[in-house]
Motif scaffolding. Structure first.
Motif, PDB file in Angstrom:
ATOM      1  N   ASP A 106      44.250  36.695  39.130  1.00 18.22           N
ATOM      2  CA  ASP A 106      44.106  37.585  40.280  1.00 18.22           C
ATOM      3  C   ASP A 106      43.761  39.005  39.833  1.00 18.22           C
ATOM      4  O   ASP A 106      42.870  39.649  40.387  1.00 18.22           O
ATOM      5  CB  ASP A 106      45.402  37.572  41.103  1.00 18.22           C
ATOM      6  CG  ASP A 106      45.278  38.300  42.417  1.00 18.22           C
ATOM      7  OD1 ASP A 106      44.165  38.381  42.978  1.00 18.22           O
ATOM      8  OD2 ASP A 106      46.319  38.791  42.915  1.00 18.22           O
ATOM      9  N   ILE A 107      44.455  39.485  38.801  1.00 13.35           N
ATOM     10  CA  ILE A 107      44.194  40.827  38.260  1.00 13.35           C
ATOM     11  C   ILE A 107      42.750  40.917  37.769  1.00 13.35           C
ATOM     12  O   ILE A 107      42.045  41.893  38.047  1.00 13.35           O
ATOM     13  CB  ILE A 107      45.188  41.147  37.122  1.00 13.35           C
ATOM     14  CG1 ILE A 107      46.598  41.353  37.693  1.00 13.35           C
ATOM     15  CG2 ILE A 107      44.741  42.363  36.317  1.00 13.35           C
ATOM     16  CD1 ILE A 107      47.688  41.412  36.641  1.00 13.35           C
ATOM     17  N   LYS A 108      42.296  39.896  37.058  1.00 16.39           N
ATOM     18  CA  LYS A 108      40.926  39.889  36.537  1.00 16.39           C
ATOM     19  C   LYS A 108      39.918  39.993  37.683  1.00 16.39           C
ATOM     20  O   LYS A 108      38.955  40.760  37.616  1.00 16.39           O
ATOM     21  CB  LYS A 108      40.673  38.623  35.735  1.00 16.39           C
ATOM     22  CG  LYS A 108      39.271  38.549  35.196  1.00 16.39           C
ATOM     23  CD  LYS A 108      39.001  37.202  34.553  1.00 16.39           C
ATOM     24  CE  LYS A 108      37.519  37.134  34.228  1.00 16.39           C
ATOM     25  NZ  LYS A 108      36.941  35.860  34.509  1.00 16.39           N
ATOM     26  N   GLY A 109      40.145  39.228  38.747  1.00 13.62           N
ATOM     27  CA  GLY A 109      39.237  39.269  39.890  1.00 13.62           C
ATOM     28  C   GLY A 109      39.196  40.637  40.557  1.00 13.62           C
ATOM     29  O   GLY A 109      38.120  41.123  40.947  1.00 13.62           O
ATOM     30  N   LYS A 110      40.354  41.264  40.661  1.00 14.95           N
ATOM     31  CA  LYS A 110      40.418  42.603  41.255  1.00 14.95           C
ATOM     32  C   LYS A 110      39.645  43.611  40.411  1.00 14.95           C
ATOM     33  O   LYS A 110      38.910  44.446  40.932  1.00 14.95           O
ATOM     34  CB  LYS A 110      41.864  43.067  41.417  1.00 14.95           C
ATOM     35  CG  LYS A 110      42.691  42.253  42.382  1.00 14.95           C
ATOM     36  CD  LYS A 110      42.390  42.633  43.796  1.00 14.95           C
ATOM     37  CE  LYS A 110      43.390  41.913  44.718  1.00 14.95           C
ATOM     38  NZ  LYS A 110      43.053  42.109  46.107  1.00 14.95           N
ATOM     39  N   TYR A 111      39.819  43.532  39.082  1.00 14.79           N
ATOM     40  CA  TYR A 111      39.103  44.460  38.214  1.00 14.79           C
ATOM     41  C   TYR A 111      37.594  44.200  38.239  1.00 14.79           C
ATOM     42  O   TYR A 111      36.809  45.137  38.091  1.00 14.79           O
ATOM     43  CB  TYR A 111      39.635  44.416  36.784  1.00 14.79           C
ATOM     44  CG  TYR A 111      40.882  45.259  36.591  1.00 14.79           C
ATOM     45  CD1 TYR A 111      40.825  46.641  36.702  1.00 14.79           C
ATOM     46  CD2 TYR A 111      42.105  44.679  36.301  1.00 14.79           C
ATOM     47  CE1 TYR A 111      41.953  47.426  36.529  1.00 14.79           C
ATOM     48  CE2 TYR A 111      43.241  45.457  36.127  1.00 14.79           C
ATOM     49  CZ  TYR A 111      43.162  46.821  36.243  1.00 14.79           C
ATOM     50  OH  TYR A 111      44.288  47.588  36.081  1.00 14.79           O
ATOM     51  N   ALA A 112      37.178  42.946  38.422  1.00 17.72           N
ATOM     52  CA  ALA A 112      35.738  42.661  38.538  1.00 17.72           C
ATOM     53  C   ALA A 112      35.176  43.360  39.773  1.00 17.72           C
ATOM     54  O   ALA A 112      34.083  43.945  39.727  1.00 17.72           O
ATOM     55  CB  ALA A 112      35.510  41.155  38.610  1.00 17.72           C
ATOM     56  N   SER A 113      35.930  43.323  40.866  1.00 17.40           N
ATOM     57  CA  SER A 113      35.494  44.023  42.077  1.00 17.40           C
ATOM     58  C   SER A 113      35.491  45.533  41.871  1.00 17.40           C
ATOM     59  O   SER A 113      34.580  46.231  42.326  1.00 17.40           O
ATOM     60  CB  SER A 113      36.409  43.656  43.251  1.00 17.40           C
ATOM     61  OG  SER A 113      36.325  42.280  43.528  1.00 17.40           O
ATOM     62  N   VAL A 114      36.505  46.044  41.188  1.00 19.51           N
ATOM     63  CA  VAL A 114      36.574  47.485  40.904  1.00 19.51           C
ATOM     64  C   VAL A 114      35.377  47.894  40.051  1.00 19.51           C
ATOM     65  O   VAL A 114      34.764  48.938  40.294  1.00 19.51           O
ATOM     66  CB  VAL A 114      37.908  47.849  40.217  1.00 19.51           C
ATOM     67  CG1 VAL A 114      37.867  49.254  39.625  1.00 19.51           C
ATOM     68  CG2 VAL A 114      39.063  47.725  41.200  1.00 19.51           C
ATOM     69  N   GLU A 115      35.036  47.077  39.062  1.00 20.01           N
ATOM     70  CA  GLU A 115      33.874  47.387  38.215  1.00 20.01           C
ATOM     71  C   GLU A 115      32.609  47.509  39.062  1.00 20.01           C
ATOM     72  O   GLU A 115      31.834  48.466  38.902  1.00 20.01           O
ATOM     73  CB  GLU A 115      33.674  46.303  37.155  1.00 20.01           C
ATOM     74  CG  GLU A 115      32.475  46.563  36.282  1.00 20.01           C
ATOM     75  CD  GLU A 115      32.172  45.429  35.308  1.00 20.01           C
ATOM     76  OE1 GLU A 115      31.154  45.552  34.599  1.00 20.01           O
ATOM     77  OE2 GLU A 115      32.920  44.437  35.256  1.00 20.01           O
ATOM     78  N   LEU A 116      32.404  46.590  39.967  1.00 20.11           N
ATOM     79  CA  LEU A 116      31.234  46.640  40.837  1.00 20.11           C
ATOM     80  C   LEU A 116      31.250  47.893  41.720  1.00 20.11           C
ATOM     81  O   LEU A 116      30.235  48.590  41.828  1.00 20.11           O
ATOM     82  CB  LEU A 116      31.168  45.376  41.705  1.00 20.11           C
ATOM     83  CG  LEU A 116      29.987  45.267  42.656  1.00 20.11           C
ATOM     84  CD1 LEU A 116      28.684  45.197  41.875  1.00 20.11           C
ATOM     85  CD2 LEU A 116      30.147  44.052  43.547  1.00 20.11           C
ATOM     86  N   LEU A 117      32.405  48.174  42.308  1.00 18.53           N
ATOM     87  CA  LEU A 117      32.524  49.366  43.157  1.00 18.53           C
ATOM     88  C   LEU A 117      32.271  50.644  42.349  1.00 18.53           C
ATOM     89  O   LEU A 117      31.588  51.562  42.813  1.00 18.53           O
ATOM     90  CB  LEU A 117      33.907  49.423  43.806  1.00 18.53           C
ATOM     91  CG  LEU A 117      34.213  48.339  44.844  1.00 18.53           C
ATOM     92  CD1 LEU A 117      35.703  48.342  45.194  1.00 18.53           C
ATOM     93  CD2 LEU A 117      33.359  48.536  46.088  1.00 18.53           C
ATOM     94  N   LEU A 118      32.845  50.714  41.158  1.00 20.06           N
ATOM     95  CA  LEU A 118      32.658  51.897  40.325  1.00 20.06           C
ATOM     96  C   LEU A 118      31.196  52.054  39.878  1.00 20.06           C
ATOM     97  O   LEU A 118      30.660  53.168  39.894  1.00 20.06           O
ATOM     98  CB  LEU A 118      33.564  51.841  39.096  1.00 20.06           C
ATOM     99  CG  LEU A 118      35.060  52.026  39.331  1.00 20.06           C
ATOM    100  CD1 LEU A 118      35.836  51.764  38.055  1.00 20.06           C
ATOM    101  CD2 LEU A 118      35.359  53.405  39.876  1.00 20.06           C
ATOM    102  N   ASN A 120      28.533  51.059  41.396  1.00 22.83           N
ATOM    103  CA  ASN A 120      27.748  51.533  42.542  1.00 22.83           C
ATOM    104  C   ASN A 120      28.067  52.986  42.871  1.00 22.83           C
ATOM    105  O   ASN A 120      27.185  53.744  43.260  1.00 22.83           O
ATOM    106  CB  ASN A 120      28.005  50.655  43.771  1.00 22.83           C
ATOM    107  CG  ASN A 120      27.390  49.279  43.613  1.00 22.83           C
ATOM    108  OD1 ASN A 120      26.457  49.084  42.858  1.00 22.83           O
ATOM    109  ND2 ASN A 120      27.948  48.314  44.331  1.00 22.83           N
ATOM    110  N   ASN A 121      29.304  53.384  42.689  1.00 24.61           N
ATOM    111  CA  ASN A 121      29.741  54.736  43.005  1.00 24.61           C
ATOM    112  C   ASN A 121      29.233  55.750  41.969  1.00 24.61           C
ATOM    113  O   ASN A 121      28.916  56.885  42.312  1.00 24.61           O
ATOM    114  CB  ASN A 121      31.264  54.796  43.102  1.00 24.61           C
ATOM    115  CG  ASN A 121      31.775  56.106  43.676  1.00 24.61           C
ATOM    116  OD1 ASN A 121      31.259  56.607  44.663  1.00 24.61           O
ATOM    117  ND2 ASN A 121      32.798  56.640  43.045  1.00 24.61           N
TER     118      ASN A 121
END
Length: 123
Positions: A106-118, A120-121
Motif C-alpha cells: 500500500d505504501i509503495k502504491g501511494k508513493y508511486a502516485s506521489v511521484e506522478l503528482l510531484l 507533474n507539479n
C-alpha cells in the motif's frame, strides 16, 4: 530545481526498497528499517511540499507499525514457545512479516502516485 529532483529521487528510492522487501524474503529488521525510512520521508515531504492536493495525499501514506512493546512481545513469544516450540515462534514472526508486506504494498502504491503528482507539479 535540484531540490525537486532530489525529492523525486527519494520517492523512487522508497518504492525500490518496497519492491525489494516484497520480492525477497525480508526479515523483521529490514522491515523495521523500511518503516523508519517511510516515517522520515513522509515527515520530510509534509514539511517540504506546498501544494495542498499533494500535501493531503502525502498525509494519507500509511505508517508501518510493526513493533509491539517489548514486554508484550516477549511474553507472547514465551507462551508460543512453551505451547508450540520454535515452530510457534516462526509462525508468529512469519505472520507479522506478511501483515507488514501488505502495508508495504500500500505504501509503495501511494508513493508511486506521489511521484506522478510531484513530476507533474515540478515540470
Amino acid at each position: 530545481m535540484n531540490t525537486n529532483r532530489n525529492i523525486v529521487r527519494q520517492v523512487r528510492d522508497i518504492q525500490a526498497r518496497a519492491d525489494h522487501l516484497i520480492n525477497t524474503s525480508a526479515g523483521l529488521t529490514e522491515i523495521e528499517q523500511f518503516s523508519d525510512y517511510n516515517k522520515e520521508l513522509k515527515s520530510f515531504l509534509i514539511k517540504t511540499i506546498k501544494d495542498d492536493f499533494i500535501f493531503n495525499y502525502i498525509k494519507e501514506i500509511p505508517e508501518l507499525e510493526i513493533s509491539e512493546s517489548e514486554t508484550k512481545k516477549g511474553f507472547f513469544y514465551v507462551i508460543l514457545y512453551f505451547i508450540f516450540g520454535s515452530l510457534g515462534l516462526l509462525a508468529a514472526e512469519t505472520k507479522q512479516i506478511n501483515d507488514s508486506l501488505d502495508t508495504i504494498r500500500d505504501i509503495k502504491g501511494k508513493y508511486a502516485s506521489v511521484e506522478l503528482l510531484l513530476s507533474n507539479n515540478f515540470d
